[in-house]
Design a protein around this motif. Structure first.
Motif, PDB file in Angstrom:
ATOM      1  N   THR A  82      34.989  -0.385 -31.530  1.00 10.46           N
ATOM      2  CA  THR A  82      34.523   0.976 -32.017  1.00 10.46           C
ATOM      3  C   THR A  82      32.976   0.904 -31.329  1.00 10.46           C
ATOM      4  O   THR A  82      32.689   1.840 -30.641  1.00 10.46           O
ATOM      5  CB  THR A  82      34.452   0.801 -33.466  1.00 10.46           C
ATOM      6  OG1 THR A  82      35.589   1.075 -33.961  1.00 10.46           O
ATOM      7  CG2 THR A  82      33.563   2.394 -33.813  1.00 10.46           C
ATOM      8  N   VAL A  83      32.278  -0.193 -31.453  1.00  7.71           N
ATOM      9  CA  VAL A  83      31.030  -0.116 -30.680  1.00  7.71           C
ATOM     10  C   VAL A  83      30.882  -0.048 -29.312  1.00  7.71           C
ATOM     11  O   VAL A  83      30.077   0.427 -28.855  1.00  7.71           O
ATOM     12  CB  VAL A  83      30.068  -1.325 -31.478  1.00  7.71           C
ATOM     13  CG1 VAL A  83      28.796  -1.733 -30.782  1.00  7.71           C
ATOM     14  CG2 VAL A  83      30.268  -1.579 -32.942  1.00  7.71           C
ATOM     15  N   LEU A  84      31.736  -0.736 -28.677  1.00  4.66           N
ATOM     16  CA  LEU A  84      32.100  -0.618 -27.477  1.00  4.66           C
ATOM     17  C   LEU A  84      31.997   0.789 -26.806  1.00  4.66           C
ATOM     18  O   LEU A  84      31.741   1.013 -25.805  1.00  4.66           O
ATOM     19  CB  LEU A  84      32.904  -1.942 -26.899  1.00  4.66           C
ATOM     20  CG  LEU A  84      32.686  -3.231 -26.835  1.00  4.66           C
ATOM     21  CD1 LEU A  84      33.939  -3.982 -26.595  1.00  4.66           C
ATOM     22  CD2 LEU A  84      31.481  -3.569 -26.276  1.00  4.66           C
ATOM     23  N   GLU A  85      33.013   1.380 -27.464  1.00  4.08           N
ATOM     24  CA  GLU A  85      33.476   2.672 -27.043  1.00  4.08           C
ATOM     25  C   GLU A  85      32.026   3.643 -27.253  1.00  4.08           C
ATOM     26  O   GLU A  85      31.792   4.501 -26.307  1.00  4.08           O
ATOM     27  CB  GLU A  85      34.277   3.326 -28.031  1.00  4.08           C
ATOM     28  CG  GLU A  85      34.947   4.660 -27.445  1.00  4.08           C
ATOM     29  CD  GLU A  85      36.090   5.134 -28.294  1.00  4.08           C
ATOM     30  OE1 GLU A  85      36.541   6.471 -28.025  1.00  4.08           O
ATOM     31  OE2 GLU A  85      36.608   4.587 -28.881  1.00  4.08           O
ATOM     32  N   GLU A  86      31.247   3.542 -28.246  1.00  4.37           N
ATOM     33  CA  GLU A  86      29.913   4.244 -28.592  1.00  4.37           C
ATOM     34  C   GLU A  86      29.057   3.764 -27.566  1.00  4.37           C
ATOM     35  O   GLU A  86      28.350   4.749 -26.704  1.00  4.37           O
ATOM     36  CB  GLU A  86      29.319   3.748 -29.772  1.00  4.37           C
ATOM     37  CG  GLU A  86      30.282   4.206 -31.141  1.00  4.37           C
ATOM     38  CD  GLU A  86      29.595   3.678 -32.620  1.00  4.37           C
ATOM     39  OE1 GLU A  86      28.848   2.878 -32.268  1.00  4.37           O
ATOM     40  OE2 GLU A  86      30.161   4.182 -33.558  1.00  4.37           O
TER      41      GLU A  86
END
Length: 352
Positions: free
Chosen positions: A340-344
């Motif tokens: 999730t953080v990598l996508e952000e």
């Protein structure tokens, strides 16, 4: 013709000539810039002391969550379910975090980096040496290039040198090339001389009489005069007319100096240059070191009240950042949250 050095532009004087009026204006501008620089230097010294005493201890608190974050990210580096773009984003994030850790704890950053290299080497089933590559490889390439260059020959088997590549086939052409590359030579020890030597000698003698330390009975004043006299002697040796005039103005009672019109014009040009130098000196005070620049950027303001406000805001930001880092480490408990953080991060970088 006389010019009058005065710190008070509005002092009662006869109607000035055009030359005197221009000189007065430039003189006041130079004095103002000197005072501005001196004030900035004192303010920067105070800010550096404040940063060391009040800010640095708080900023050091971010070291712990940064190390925890770096190690947490390294733990995810071996996960095979990461897509290529996710793995690339994770690698960038690890590199950024290790750079931040190195600013606080270089040894810990090296240790985590070594662990990361081992994880990646295991992932690709290669050795760490194969992953990082031999350090001498660049030297080998340089040596190969040099060997190829030295092996180049002309038609008569004469090795080709740098001068031949530029078409410089004789000593005269080479001398011209070297002269052009070097540029015009100027003495580094003496400044451009716009005023006659006799006038400068007179300026030096009149200033030296006022600054002579032997006239002082008080030891502290004598030491002060010795320092000023050293400054005057250095200015004379350097032909630094501006410094000599400043000392003359500050330490003699008679501010009148006799000059020809052309010399006054030259002196005004010198004042114009001095203004530019003082502006560069101001920038140099801010850029003295990366820390000076950062402290000026974060804490400097014109008034003390504004500086106090910026200090409080910065300390609040640092403490909030430390809390966010701890929360982020806690959030990255599993692979789904990491993705999730990598996508952000990926989306943010795409827009940037």
């Amino acid at each position: 013709m006389n010019i009058t050095l005065s710190d008070h532009a509005g002092s009662l004087q006869p109607e000035p000539t055009v030359e005197q009026a221009r000189f007065n204006k430039l003189w006041q501008e130079v004095k103002k810039k000197q005072a501005r620089n001196e004030k900035l230097k004192q303010e920067m010294d105070a800010l550096m002391a404040t940063y060391t005493a009040k800010v640095m201890p708080v900023e050091l608190g971010i070291e712990e969550p940064l190390i925890l974050l770096a190690r947490r990210l390294v733990d995810f580096a071996s996960r095979k379910s990461l897509a290529d773009w996710q793995r690339g984003e994770l690698q960038d994030w690890i590199a950024e975090t290790l750079h931040e850790v190195s600013q606080y704890n270089a040894a810990e950053a090296d240790a985590i980096s070594n662990d990361y290299n081992q994880v990646i080497a295991d992932y690709y089933d290669i050795s760490v040496e194969e992953l990082t590559g031999p350090p001498e490889i660049e030297d080998d390439i340089d040596a190969a290039v040099r060997e190829a260059f030295e092996s180049m020959t002309t038609d008569d088997e004469t090795p080709i040198g740098q001068e031949d590549l530029f078409g410089l086939d004789d000593d005269e052409d080479r001398a011209f090339f070297e002269h052009e590359a070097a540029g015009p030579k100027k003495s580094a020890d003496r400044k451009e001389q716009p005023i006659n030597e006799k006038w400068i000698r007179n300026l030096f003698r009149r200033t030296a009489r006022a600054l002579h330390p032997d006239k002082e009975q008080d030891p502290a004043q004598r030491l002060h005069k010795q320092k000023l006299m050293t400054q005057l002697l250095d200015a004379r040796d350097q032909q630094d007319i501006m410094t000599m005039m400043m000392l003359y103005n500050e330490h003699t009672e008679d501010g009148a100096l006799s000059l020809e019109s052309e010399e006054i014009e030259n002196l005004c040009d010198l004042l114009e240059k001095q203004k530019d130098i003082l502006d560069m000196d101001r920038v140099a005070l801010i850029d003295e070191s990366p820390m000076h620049y950062a402290v000026h950027d974060k804490l400097y303001a014109v008034s003390q009240k504004a500086r106090d406000r910026k200090l409080k805001e910065h300390l609040d930001d640092v403490q909030a950042s430390i809390k966010r880092k701890f929360k982020l480490v806690e959030y990255l408990r599993n692979l789904n949250n990491l993705k999730t953080v990598l996508e952000e991060r990926y989306e943010d970088h795409r827009y940037i």
